[in-house]
Design a protein around this motif. Structure first.
Motif, PDB file in Angstrom:
ATOM      1  N   UNK A 337      59.781 -51.138 -68.640  1.00  0.00           N
ATOM      2  CA  UNK A 337      61.104 -50.807 -68.090  1.00  0.00           C
ATOM      3  C   UNK A 337      61.319 -49.305 -68.113  1.00  0.00           C
ATOM      4  N   UNK A 338      61.568 -48.751 -66.935  1.00  0.00           N
ATOM      5  CA  UNK A 338      61.964 -47.352 -66.798  1.00  0.00           C
ATOM      6  C   UNK A 338      63.324 -47.181 -67.478  1.00  0.00           C
ATOM      7  N   UNK A 339      63.378 -46.312 -68.488  1.00  0.00           N
ATOM      8  CA  UNK A 339      64.640 -46.004 -69.168  1.00  0.00           C
ATOM      9  C   UNK A 339      64.593 -44.547 -69.592  1.00  0.00           C
ATOM     10  N   UNK A 340      65.442 -43.722 -69.013  1.00  0.00           N
ATOM     11  CA  UNK A 340      65.403 -42.284 -69.247  1.00  0.00           C
ATOM     12  C   UNK A 340      66.587 -41.809 -70.086  1.00  0.00           C
ATOM     13  N   UNK A 343      71.273 -44.440 -73.369  1.00  0.00           N
ATOM     14  CA  UNK A 343      71.817 -45.790 -73.249  1.00  0.00           C
ATOM     15  C   UNK A 343      70.808 -46.723 -72.572  1.00  0.00           C
ATOM     16  N   UNK A 344      70.114 -46.210 -71.554  1.00  0.00           N
ATOM     17  CA  UNK A 344      69.094 -47.021 -70.907  1.00  0.00           C
ATOM     18  C   UNK A 344      68.056 -47.503 -71.900  1.00  0.00           C
ATOM     19  N   UNK A 345      67.585 -46.589 -72.767  1.00  0.00           N
ATOM     20  CA  UNK A 345      66.589 -46.949 -73.780  1.00  0.00           C
ATOM     21  C   UNK A 345      67.146 -48.029 -74.709  1.00  0.00           C
ATOM     22  N   UNK A 346      68.390 -47.867 -75.131  1.00  0.00           N
ATOM     23  CA  UNK A 346      68.981 -48.842 -76.060  1.00  0.00           C
ATOM     24  C   UNK A 346      69.093 -50.219 -75.425  1.00  0.00           C
ATOM     25  N   UNK A 371      61.624 -42.567 -71.721  1.00  0.00           N
ATOM     26  CA  UNK A 371      62.347 -42.236 -72.965  1.00  0.00           C
ATOM     27  C   UNK A 371      62.577 -40.726 -73.080  1.00  0.00           C
ATOM     28  N   UNK A 372      63.168 -40.147 -72.067  1.00  0.00           N
ATOM     29  CA  UNK A 372      63.370 -38.693 -72.104  1.00  0.00           C
ATOM     30  C   UNK A 372      64.444 -38.300 -73.114  1.00  0.00           C
ATOM     31  N   UNK A 373      65.412 -39.168 -73.308  1.00  0.00           N
ATOM     32  CA  UNK A 373      66.398 -38.964 -74.377  1.00  0.00           C
ATOM     33  C   UNK A 373      66.487 -40.251 -75.184  1.00  0.00           C
ATOM     34  N   UNK A 374      66.779 -40.101 -76.472  1.00  0.00           N
ATOM     35  CA  UNK A 374      66.894 -41.278 -77.330  1.00  0.00           C
ATOM     36  C   UNK A 374      67.855 -40.973 -78.467  1.00  0.00           C
ATOM     37  N   UNK A 416      64.772 -34.819 -77.439  1.00  0.00           N
ATOM     38  CA  UNK A 416      64.253 -34.838 -76.071  1.00  0.00           C
ATOM     39  C   UNK A 416      62.740 -35.002 -76.109  1.00  0.00           C
ATOM     40  N   UNK A 417      62.235 -36.006 -75.391  1.00  0.00           N
ATOM     41  CA  UNK A 417      60.787 -36.264 -75.354  1.00  0.00           C
ATOM     42  C   UNK A 417      60.258 -36.255 -76.805  1.00  0.00           C
TER      43      UNK A 417
END
Length: 538
Positions: A337-340, A343-346, A371-374, A416-417
């Motif tokens: 799953x593309x998640x950047x 919130x997308x990652x979560x 996962x560019x931000x987490x 970031x990354x």
């Protein structure tokens, strides 16, 4: 074939080096010191004296859009352009050299080329010609359409778009030519389609290019049944020079018959053939930071909190996404799953954990892409659930992240990354390029960025978020063995040891001992796949 008088990194540990390896047919049959391996030579053995050169497993690009990248080699290609002027000049040169092309299409401009982060008719006035021009950003999430292309598509100030993405208009409500996400399809659907034979020819160019960069396996990160058929045809022709894993794109609009077809394809292709597999599904839950479509937990730093895109966008309803994840997990697919955005990652982690709990499924090696931000609270969840972070170091090359950093804001920048943070939390990191959604397909350049957090010119001097740097060993592992691990092939590729497939590369310099800031200069001199030399540097 015997490669001897070499420095062979087997990949088993940071210090696992031998002098020689022996290859018979498609497999490595022995490794050790030069004397004992040369003793295995017969009258027809090909002997390669490497004079101390480094040999490693071939690169496994675990997230790539191979057909799109390959077809891009026949279009305007701007990934190498380092300035707006260079991009415009390359485009004008292509136009002049292709007077019979009905549409001028391509990819590769960077958001940093433009003051607002996006092109407009004023900045792109050199492309206001009587032929339609439609060129995507390097990441494929935004595009510029010239006035002729907008006219053909029937778009004007009155056109409204309510889907995932945006038709960008200026303060007076006039079209700028910039399109985001799904809105690109309003113009893209008018671009003439390539034939199957056109696509095969494009893939042949792509395979040659990948071979020159030492890529011996590729895992597609999107696609249709047609993509699989193309690679099957190349395999039948004996033309396939990398091992290919297909993934099928699934949106919330996917029907039960669509899913049934993907299950049939997965089961009919199987996993016995080391050249082809089709057991992955690709979702896209959000967009990108630069276009403010990556889904965020807190508002973007460069937008007012009242802006419709302040928190980005989700490409699924949470309920719809979770339902599809559960269904496809239960049917034995590996999920990407593309998640950047954070919130997308979560939301992806939530859906994977929920599906695995409800299906009582473990060890599926599902992946979160980019996962560019987490949020730091989510970092430990990867190792705990056995979910793999699948990331592209080339996307973090300093000098290309100005617009990105401004949107993310100071508070979120430390994560970031976050390769180092994920590895320290025992996550199993997988690397790739995302080609053609990148400034370079070259794994060596991505590895340079991962180790240094500085671009090839040395910018910035102290490194961009330097605490997230990783070692050369960790970067090489993420680009070789971990790709094989992610597709359940770690027992047959990704290492150089007896019984493994003879997919390996010879490098011009030793990446393990060279000055880290010179890693980007290292070249692939020879690429061997299935025991055969498929590329030699002239």
């Amino acid at each position: 074939m015997i490669l001897y008088n070499a420095k062979v990194w087997t990949g088993e540990s940071e210090n696992s080096f031998v002098e020689a390896i022996a290859v018979r047919d498609s497999l490595i049959v022995a490794s050790g010191n030069s004397e004992e391996i040369l003793a295995l030579a017969g009258s027809e053995t090909q002997l390669l004296d490497l004079d101390g050169k480094l040999v490693t497993a071939g690169f496994n690009d675990a997230h790539i859009h191979f057909l799109g990248g390959s077809m891009g080699l026949t279009q305007v290609e701007l990934s190498g352009a380092e300035s707006f002027e260079a991009a415009i000049n390359s485009t004008l040169k292509f136009i002049a050299e292709n007077p019979d092309k009905e549409w001028i299409t391509g990819r590769g401009w960077q958001y940093t080329f433009f003051e607002s982060g996006l092109p407009d008719h004023q900045s792109m006035k050199a492309l206001d010609i009587d032929r339609p021009v439609f060129i995507k950003a390097y990441d494929g999430h935004s595009a510029y359409a010239n006035p002729k292309a907008l006219e053909i598509a029937g778009l004007d100030e009155q056109t409204e778009f309510t889907g995932f993405g945006e038709i960008v208009k200026d303060k007076n409500g006039k079209l700028t030519g910039a399109l985001k996400e799904s809105a690109m399809g309003l113009v893209g659907k008018f671009v003439p389609e390539d034939t199957f034979e056109d696509q095969l020819n494009g893939l042949r160019k792509g395979l040659a290019y990948a071979a020159s960069l030492g890529i011996t396996s590729a895992q597609n990160a999107s696609g249709l049944e047609n993509d699989l058929r193309l690679f099957q045809k190349l395999y039948e022709n004996g033309e396939l020079t990398l091992r290919y894993a297909a993934a099928f794109s699934v949106s919330e609009q996917a029907t039960a018959s669509d899913l049934d077809r993907f299950i049939f394809l997965k089961d009919s292709v199987g996993t016995a053939n080391p050249w082809l597999r089709a057991d992955a599904i690709k979702f896209m839950i959000d967009g990108v930071i630069e276009g403010h479509t990556g889904a965020m937990l807190a508002p973007y730093a460069d937008l007012p909190a009242t802006d419709p895109l302040a928190l980005g966008q989700l490409n699924f309803t949470i309920e719809g996404y979770q339902k599809l994840v559960k269904t496809l997990d239960s049917n034995g697919f590996r999920l990407y799953t593309h998640a950047i955005g954070d919130r997308g990652v979560r939301e992806v982690l939530n859906a994977y954990e929920k599906a695995m709990l409800e299906n009582n499924s473990k060890g599926k090696r599902h992946r979160v892409e980019h996962i560019e931000t987490i949020n730091p609270d989510d970092i430990p969840r990867f190792a705990k659930a056995g979910i793999l972070p699948s990331m592209e170091p080339i996307h973090a090359e300093p000098g290309t992240t100005t617009v990105w950093s401004k949107a993310v804001g100071e508070e979120r920048l430390p994560y970031s990354f976050a390769w180092r943070s994920l590895l320290d939390a025992d996550a199993q990191l997988v690397f790739s390029s995302d080609w053609p959604a990148c400034i370079s397909l070259n794994p060596i350049r991505g590895i340079h960025d991962a180790v240094n957090r500085r671009n090839p010119s040395g910018y910035p001097e102290g490194g961009w978020i330097p605490q997230e740097r990783i070692s050369i060993f960790e970067a090489m592992k993420a680009y070789t063995y971990m790709g094989a691990f992610s597709s359940f092939e770690e027992d047959r590729k990704g290492l150089l040891k007896a019984g493994y497939l003879a997919d390996l590369i010879i490098l011009s310099d030793d990446v393990f001992t060279i000055d880290p800031m010179k890693i980007h200069q290292v070249k692939v001199e020879t690429t061997i796949v299935d025991g055969k030399i498929i590329y030699s540097k002239e």
